[in-house]
Design a protein around this motif. Structure first.
Motif, PDB file in Angstrom:
ATOM      1  N   PHE A   1       1.020  -1.223   0.053  1.00 55.64           N
ATOM      2  CA  PHE A   1       0.058   0.071  -0.039  1.00 55.64           C
ATOM      3  C   PHE A   1       0.753   1.256  -0.048  1.00 55.64           C
ATOM      4  O   PHE A   1       0.788   2.305  -0.783  1.00 55.64           O
ATOM      5  CB  PHE A   1      -1.015  -0.183   1.256  1.00 55.64           C
ATOM      6  N   TYR A   2       2.166   1.316   0.734  1.00 55.94           N
ATOM      7  CA  TYR A   2       2.972   2.319   0.873  1.00 55.94           C
ATOM      8  C   TYR A   2       3.510   2.696  -0.583  1.00 55.94           C
ATOM      9  O   TYR A   2       3.340   3.860  -0.930  1.00 55.94           O
ATOM     10  CB  TYR A   2       3.978   2.003   1.601  1.00 55.94           C
ATOM     11  N   PHE A   3       3.748   1.770  -1.200  1.00 53.11           N
ATOM     12  CA  PHE A   3       4.343   2.230  -2.692  1.00 53.11           C
ATOM     13  C   PHE A   3       3.485   2.602  -3.769  1.00 53.11           C
ATOM     14  O   PHE A   3       3.506   3.253  -4.537  1.00 53.11           O
ATOM     15  CB  PHE A   3       5.302   0.944  -2.953  1.00 53.11           C
ATOM     16  N   ALA A   4       2.245   1.770  -3.522  1.00 50.50           N
ATOM     17  CA  ALA A   4       1.276   2.188  -4.452  1.00 50.50           C
ATOM     18  C   ALA A   4       0.669   3.625  -4.435  1.00 50.50           C
ATOM     19  O   ALA A   4       0.581   4.296  -5.295  1.00 50.50           O
ATOM     20  CB  ALA A   4       0.010   1.001  -4.136  1.00 50.50           C
ATOM     21  N   ILE A   5       0.423   3.985  -2.793  1.00 48.31           N
ATOM     22  CA  ILE A   5      -0.261   5.284  -2.957  1.00 48.31           C
ATOM     23  C   ILE A   5       0.816   6.370  -3.280  1.00 48.31           C
ATOM     24  O   ILE A   5       0.571   7.442  -3.758  1.00 48.31           O
ATOM     25  CB  ILE A   5      -0.904   5.417  -1.540  1.00 48.31           C
ATOM     26  N   ILE A   6       2.048   6.158  -2.760  1.00 49.67           N
ATOM     27  CA  ILE A   6       2.991   7.151  -3.156  1.00 49.67           C
ATOM     28  C   ILE A   6       3.307   6.829  -4.896  1.00 49.67           C
ATOM     29  O   ILE A   6       3.439   8.179  -5.330  1.00 49.67           O
ATOM     30  CB  ILE A   6       4.225   6.779  -2.590  1.00 49.67           C
ATOM     31  N   PHE A   7       3.321   5.940  -5.490  1.00 48.25           N
ATOM     32  CA  PHE A   7       3.249   5.960  -6.869  1.00 48.25           C
ATOM     33  C   PHE A   7       2.327   6.864  -7.412  1.00 48.25           C
ATOM     34  O   PHE A   7       2.658   7.503  -8.308  1.00 48.25           O
ATOM     35  CB  PHE A   7       3.490   4.372  -7.236  1.00 48.25           C
ATOM     36  N   PHE A   8       1.095   6.401  -7.246  1.00 52.68           N
ATOM     37  CA  PHE A   8       0.108   7.150  -8.110  1.00 52.68           C
ATOM     38  C   PHE A   8       0.105   8.608  -7.553  1.00 52.68           C
ATOM     39  O   PHE A   8      -0.198   9.495  -8.603  1.00 52.68           O
ATOM     40  CB  PHE A   8      -1.249   6.320  -7.658  1.00 52.68           C
ATOM     41  N   SER A   9       0.355   9.119  -6.329  1.00 50.92           N
ATOM     42  CA  SER A   9       0.304  10.381  -6.126  1.00 50.92           C
ATOM     43  C   SER A   9       1.346  11.149  -6.924  1.00 50.92           C
ATOM     44  O   SER A   9       1.127  12.241  -7.294  1.00 50.92           O
ATOM     45  CB  SER A   9       0.465  10.186  -4.418  1.00 50.92           C
ATOM     46  N   MET A  10       2.635  10.420  -6.975  1.00 52.08           N
ATOM     47  CA  MET A  10       3.711  11.309  -7.673  1.00 52.08           C
ATOM     48  C   MET A  10       3.408  11.269  -9.231  1.00 52.08           C
ATOM     49  O   MET A  10       3.898  12.206  -9.580  1.00 52.08           O
ATOM     50  CB  MET A  10       4.999  10.353  -7.421  1.00 52.08           C
ATOM     51  N   ILE A  11       2.786  10.028  -9.817  1.00 52.84           N
ATOM     52  CA  ILE A  11       2.654  10.218 -11.272  1.00 52.84           C
ATOM     53  C   ILE A  11       1.527  11.520 -11.222  1.00 52.84           C
ATOM     54  O   ILE A  11       1.723  11.957 -12.445  1.00 52.84           O
ATOM     55  CB  ILE A  11       1.952   8.895 -11.391  1.00 52.84           C
ATOM     56  N   ALA A  12       0.821  11.448 -10.505  1.00 49.04           N
ATOM     57  CA  ALA A  12      -0.508  12.709 -10.534  1.00 49.04           C
ATOM     58  C   ALA A  12       0.267  13.804 -10.501  1.00 49.04           C
ATOM     59  O   ALA A  12      -0.242  14.865 -11.200  1.00 49.04           O
ATOM     60  CB  ALA A  12      -1.583  12.312  -9.590  1.00 49.04           C
ATOM     61  N   LEU A  13       1.119  13.933  -9.471  1.00 43.99           N
ATOM     62  CA  LEU A  13       1.695  15.156  -9.323  1.00 43.99           C
ATOM     63  C   LEU A  13       2.897  15.603 -10.347  1.00 43.99           C
ATOM     64  O   LEU A  13       2.509  17.162 -10.669  1.00 43.99           O
ATOM     65  CB  LEU A  13       2.657  15.146  -7.951  1.00 43.99           C
TER      66      LEU A  13
END
Length: 337
Positions: free
Chosen positions: A235-247
């Motif tokens: 979950f840690y890597f998933a939510i950071i990954f999608f948030s960073m791609i969006a950013l």
């Protein structure tokens, strides 16, 4: 100053602007924790990504450390002095002796007078990351090695979890996200740029939003930041990954107004000096407004960030124009020829 040093990457400044605004907003005590969990996956991670993206090895290690000392440690010292001295005049928290405040500031133990903690972390991370890049050079090797360092930070946090001076326990995690930014520049960014930014942003933001709603608002997952690993690494890597791609997508999509770029260029000053202004604003709000309404709290938070940003941008202008050495910059020399 060399032309390359003056050149700004606008979408990087947009990322920094977005991140500092959310950091300032999240520092208001009246903002609920589950809302803070919305931006915590990307706001500090974004700065690490940007630092890695703009990193290069074009100077000797000693020169690099000297440069970063003036860019990070010097501002950290004088802004820390401003914070400590301001408490002698006006404080809203429990009083701590000035000697203890100075000692805590230089030791930099997490949670003990470490308002400048991220600057201390950045200096240590930069020093370590330079050696990693110098030794390995290949981006795949750098990612692999920093992931090992990340796992060391992660295991330390769940097995020992004793804060170390200058936040050494976070260096593994911070190096990994610097490595991701460093590796993104070049081939990966060219592939990324082939896709429509709006579509990429929409898909990644929706995935991020679903994760946040399911696990933080309706679930029992702990909030995630680059150094807080929640209770599940996937979950840690998933939510950071999608948030960073969006950013990244949003920042590349946005046609950068000068104000956003200017804020992005001066996030160090906003980060270091916003705390006392927020304390004054919070105290004022507490005395005149008593509400549990979330919508009103959000409006108050937005209004507070806007006021504080306007005040600090005036200070940014003065420092950049008259005292640029305070933030490790050189005074601009006008070319009349």
């Amino acid at each position: 100053m060399k032309e390359r040093e003056r050149k700004r990457i606008l979408w990087i400044d947009v990322i920094k602007c977005i991140c500092i605004v959310f950091i300032m907003f999240g520092h208001f005590k009246f903002i609920p924790d589950y809302m803070d969990a919305f931006w915590s996956p990307f706001c500090l991670t974004g700065f690490l990504f940007c630092s890695g993206y703009t990193f290069h090895l074009e100077m000797k290690y000693k020169i690099f450390l000297k440069k970063r000392f003036f860019q990070i440690i010097v501002p950290m010292l004088w802004m820390g002095a401003v914070i400590i001295l301001s408490r002698l005049i006006l404080t809203f928290n429990e009083h701590v002796s000035i000697l203890d405040q100075i000692k805590n500031f230089f030791i930099q133990i997490r949670g003990k007078g470490d308002e400048m903690w991220f600057l201390a972390l950045m200096f240590g991370t930069d020093a370590l990351f330079y050696l990693i890049v110098l030794a390995l050079k290949d981006k795949k090797k750098i990612i692999a090695f920093t992931f090992v360092l990340f796992m060391m930070s992660y295991l330390y946090s769940i097995v020992i979890n004793i804060p170390l001076p200058w936040h050494v326990q976070m260096y593994g995690a911070s190096c990994l996200f610097m490595a991701i930014g460093y590796s993104f520049k070049g081939k990966i960014e060219k592939i990324f740029d082939k896709y429509n930014y709006l579509i990429t942003f929409t898909i990644s933001f929706m995935a991020f939003l679903i994760l946040w709603l399911v696990f933080n608002v309706f679930g029992t997952y702990k909030p995630v930041s680059f150094y807080d690993y929640g209770n599940n690494l996937l979950f840690y890597f998933a939510i950071i990954f999608f948030s960073m791609i969006a950013l990244i997508s949003f920042s590349k999509l946005l046609k950068c107004p000068k104000l956003i770029a200017y804020i992005g260029q001066n996030t160090l000053i906003l980060y270091g000096l916003h705390g006392k202004l927020e304390s004054i604003y919070e105290t004022f709000i507490d005395k005149i407004i008593f509400t549990s309404n979330l919508f009103i709290k959000i409006i108050l938070g937005i209004f507070g960030v806007a006021i504080i940003t306007i005040i600090l941008l005036g200070i940014c202008y003065m420092i950049n124009k008259y005292f640029p050495f305070l933030i490790g910059r050189r005074k601009e020399v006008k070319n009349n020829g």
